[in-house]
Design a protein around this motif. Structure first.
Motif, short mmCIF file in Angstrom:
data_model
loop_
_atom_site.label_atom_id
_atom_site.label_comp_id
_atom_site.label_asym_id
_atom_site.label_seq_id
_atom_site.Cartn_x
_atom_site.Cartn_y
_atom_site.Cartn_z
N THR A 56 -17.71 82.45 52.52
CA THR A 56 -18.28 81.11 52.45
C THR A 56 -18.30 80.52 51.05
O THR A 56 -18.41 79.30 50.91
N SER A 57 -18.21 81.33 50.00
CA SER A 57 -18.36 80.83 48.63
C SER A 57 -17.01 80.92 47.90
O SER A 57 -16.53 82.02 47.61
N TRP A 58 -16.41 79.76 47.63
CA TRP A 58 -15.15 79.75 46.88
C TRP A 58 -15.32 80.20 45.44
O TRP A 58 -14.47 80.95 44.94
N PRO A 59 -16.37 79.84 44.70
CA PRO A 59 -16.51 80.37 43.33
C PRO A 59 -16.58 81.90 43.29
O PRO A 59 -15.96 82.53 42.42
N ALA A 60 -17.32 82.50 44.22
CA ALA A 60 -17.40 83.97 44.24
C ALA A 60 -16.06 84.58 44.61
O ALA A 60 -15.62 85.56 44.01
N PHE A 61 -15.40 84.00 45.62
CA PHE A 61 -14.09 84.52 46.03
C PHE A 61 -13.05 84.35 44.93
O PHE A 61 -12.19 85.22 44.73
N ARG A 62 -13.09 83.24 44.22
CA ARG A 62 -12.13 83.01 43.13
C ARG A 62 -12.31 84.02 42.01
O ARG A 62 -11.33 84.52 41.45
N THR A 63 -13.57 84.38 41.72
CA THR A 63 -13.82 85.35 40.66
C THR A 63 -13.44 86.76 41.08
O THR A 63 -12.84 87.52 40.30
N LEU A 64 -13.76 87.13 42.31
CA LEU A 64 -13.57 88.51 42.77
C LEU A 64 -12.14 88.80 43.21
O LEU A 64 -11.67 89.93 43.04
N ALA A 65 -11.45 87.82 43.80
CA ALA A 65 -10.15 88.10 44.40
C ALA A 65 -9.03 87.21 43.86
O ALA A 65 -7.97 87.70 43.46
N TYR A 66 -9.26 85.89 43.83
CA TYR A 66 -8.17 84.98 43.49
C TYR A 66 -7.68 85.18 42.06
O TYR A 66 -6.47 85.32 41.82
N ASN A 67 -8.60 85.16 41.10
CA ASN A 67 -8.18 85.33 39.71
C ASN A 67 -7.60 86.71 39.44
O ASN A 67 -6.70 86.86 38.62
N VAL A 68 -8.13 87.70 40.13
CA VAL A 68 -7.60 89.07 39.95
C VAL A 68 -6.16 89.17 40.42
O VAL A 68 -5.31 89.77 39.77
N ALA A 69 -5.86 88.57 41.57
CA ALA A 69 -4.51 88.68 42.14
C ALA A 69 -3.51 87.73 41.50
O ALA A 69 -2.33 88.07 41.36
N MET A 70 -3.96 86.54 41.09
CA MET A 70 -3.04 85.53 40.59
C MET A 70 -2.89 85.53 39.07
O MET A 70 -1.79 85.32 38.54
N HIS A 71 -3.98 85.73 38.35
CA HIS A 71 -3.94 85.63 36.89
C HIS A 71 -4.13 86.98 36.19
O HIS A 71 -3.79 87.09 35.01
N GLY A 72 -4.66 87.96 36.89
CA GLY A 72 -4.86 89.26 36.27
C GLY A 72 -3.57 89.95 35.84
O GLY A 72 -3.49 90.51 34.73
#
Length: 421
Positions: free
Chosen positions: A87-103
């Motif tokens: 339900t929370s895009w900021p939490a998902f972006r920090t935990l998964a999106y940034n890790v997979a795309m920018h990490g």
């Protein structure tokens, strides 16, 4: 935001890589927001699964299976993680999106920068396009005819008898000189460029598109964490995200190594060709080099996928029922080996049974009763058979096991003297 399209005659490799990266990020972000929108299928499913999860806890308490403090805290943690991911895009972006795309880019910059790999600090796509431009120029101008070689040119029209005689004499001369086939060189250069483009685009596109698709489906897979029966799907989703991130990192490192090798070498070849100096060995070397790096990219992706498969959820996250089932399965007696002649059967008796057997044996010895044959008694029925079929004497008080003499001892000689008197 629309992704930039590929323009004809422009930078083909850079255009494809930039387009794929833009589409992967758009799929991951826009797909997540579409699935978590109010009234969507995932939102309705989230409400239903949370209701079922809480209802199962209530039924367990009604049936007398009161959850412990550990299970209660674990249930609250699961609900919190699911709500944060679904339900929370900021939490998902920090935990998964940034890790997979920018990490992966940040890790590649740290690793490649310390190793001195080109493109690690940025501009990797532009430098890959520079290699493709060099291959295209080399393919256009060719590798050049060697000075001591004879060019092989096939006939384009029927030959007259005089031309056939000249062709025969020419073939005899070719047997004494090395032959050079420009068609073969052009074919090998085309194959080398094809392998280079295929390896770079396929490795980059596979990990980025897969990561974007899995990120878009993140809210759906987060729901599977609630129940033990579907927890494996959530583990597989995490493995996929980790494999895509590690694959992007390995692709950037391998492409950096390929750039470090090919850039100075290709510049020297082009400089020689601009001076009209032939390079007859370049097509074979270039084809072998691009093939090797294409296989290396494939091996790196397979290795990272195998590494990502090692992820497992902690045992503490499993429910009480699953943990009890595993404990019972581990403690169950295992069958004897099929080829063994002597089968060892584990003694299921407890320590209390062993103490009872020892007491019964002691009472039999004091009563003077012979023990029964061992073959007639089983491991579990020894104590019951002894206590039911053999009379057991009453226990003797301590210190009275042997009777004391109340009269003095009289010898046989004293008895005869008393009779004779």
């Amino acid at each position: 935001m629309a992704c930039p399209s590929i323009s004809p005659g422009g930078a083909f490799l850079a255009g494809v890589l930039n387009y794929v990266d833009c589409q992967a990020q758009a799929i991951g972000e826009n797909g997540y927001q579409a699935l978590t929108a109010p009234g969507s299928t995932v939102a309705v499913l989230l409400t239903a699964l949370l209701t079922i999860f809480v209802a199962l806890f209530g039924y367990r308490m009604i049936l007398g299976q009161v959850p412990g403090a550990r299970d209660g805290v674990l249930a609250l943690v699961k609900i919190g993680v699911v709500l944060a991911l679904a339900t929370s895009w900021p939490a998902f972006r920090t935990l998964a999106y940034n890790v997979a795309m920018h990490g992966p880019a940040e890790l590649a910059a740290s690793i490649g920068g310390s190793a001195g790999l080109p493109g690690s600090g940025g501009g990797l796509v532009g430098r890959l396009q520079g290699i493709d431009n060099g291959l295209s120029e080399l393919q256009r101008i060719g590798t050049g005819k060697p000075a001591d070689a004879e060019e092989i040119v096939g006939p384009t029209q029927p030959l007259t008898p005089q031309q056939q005689q000249q062709q025969y004499q020419r073939l005899q001369q070719l047997q004494q000189k090395p032959r050079w086939d420009p068609t073969r060189d052009a074919t090998m250069l085309s194959q080398a460029r094809t392998l280079y483009l295929t390896g770079a685009i396929a490795s980059f596109a596979s990990v980025r598109v897969v990561a974007g698709l899995l990120l878009a489906l993140g809210p759906l897979f987060a729901l599977f964490l609630l129940f033990d029966a579907t927890r494996g799907l959530f583990e597989g989703w995490v493995r996929g995200i980790a494999g895509a991130a590690l694959g992007a990192l390995s692709t950037a490192i391998v492409l950096g190594v390929e750039l470090a090798l090919m850039e100075p070498w290709l510049l020297q070849i082009l400089e020689l060709r601009r001076q009209n100096i032939p390079t007859p060995s370049v097509p074979t070397e270039l084809l072998a080099l691009t093939l090797v790096f294409a296989l290396t990219l494939l091996a790196a992706l397979i290795a990272t996928a195998r590494v990502a498969q090692g992820f497992r959820m902690p045992v503490a996250w499993r429910g009480t029922v699953s943990r009890r089932a595993e404990i019972v399965r581990d403690q169950a007696p295992r069958p004897a080996h099929a080829g063994t002649q002597q089968h060892e059967i584990a003694d299921p008796r407890t320590r209390a049974h062993s103490v009872a057997d020892a007491v019964a044996a002691s009472q039999r010895r004091e009563a003077g009763v012979a023990p029964p044959p061992p073959a007639q008694l089983s491991h579990q029925g020894t104590t019951q058979a002894v206590s039911r079929d053999i009379p057991v004497a009453a226990p003797v008080p301590l210190g009275q096991s042997y009777r004391r003499r109340t009269r003095g001892r009289v010898s046989a000689g004293a008895s005869r003297r008393d009779r004779n008197a």
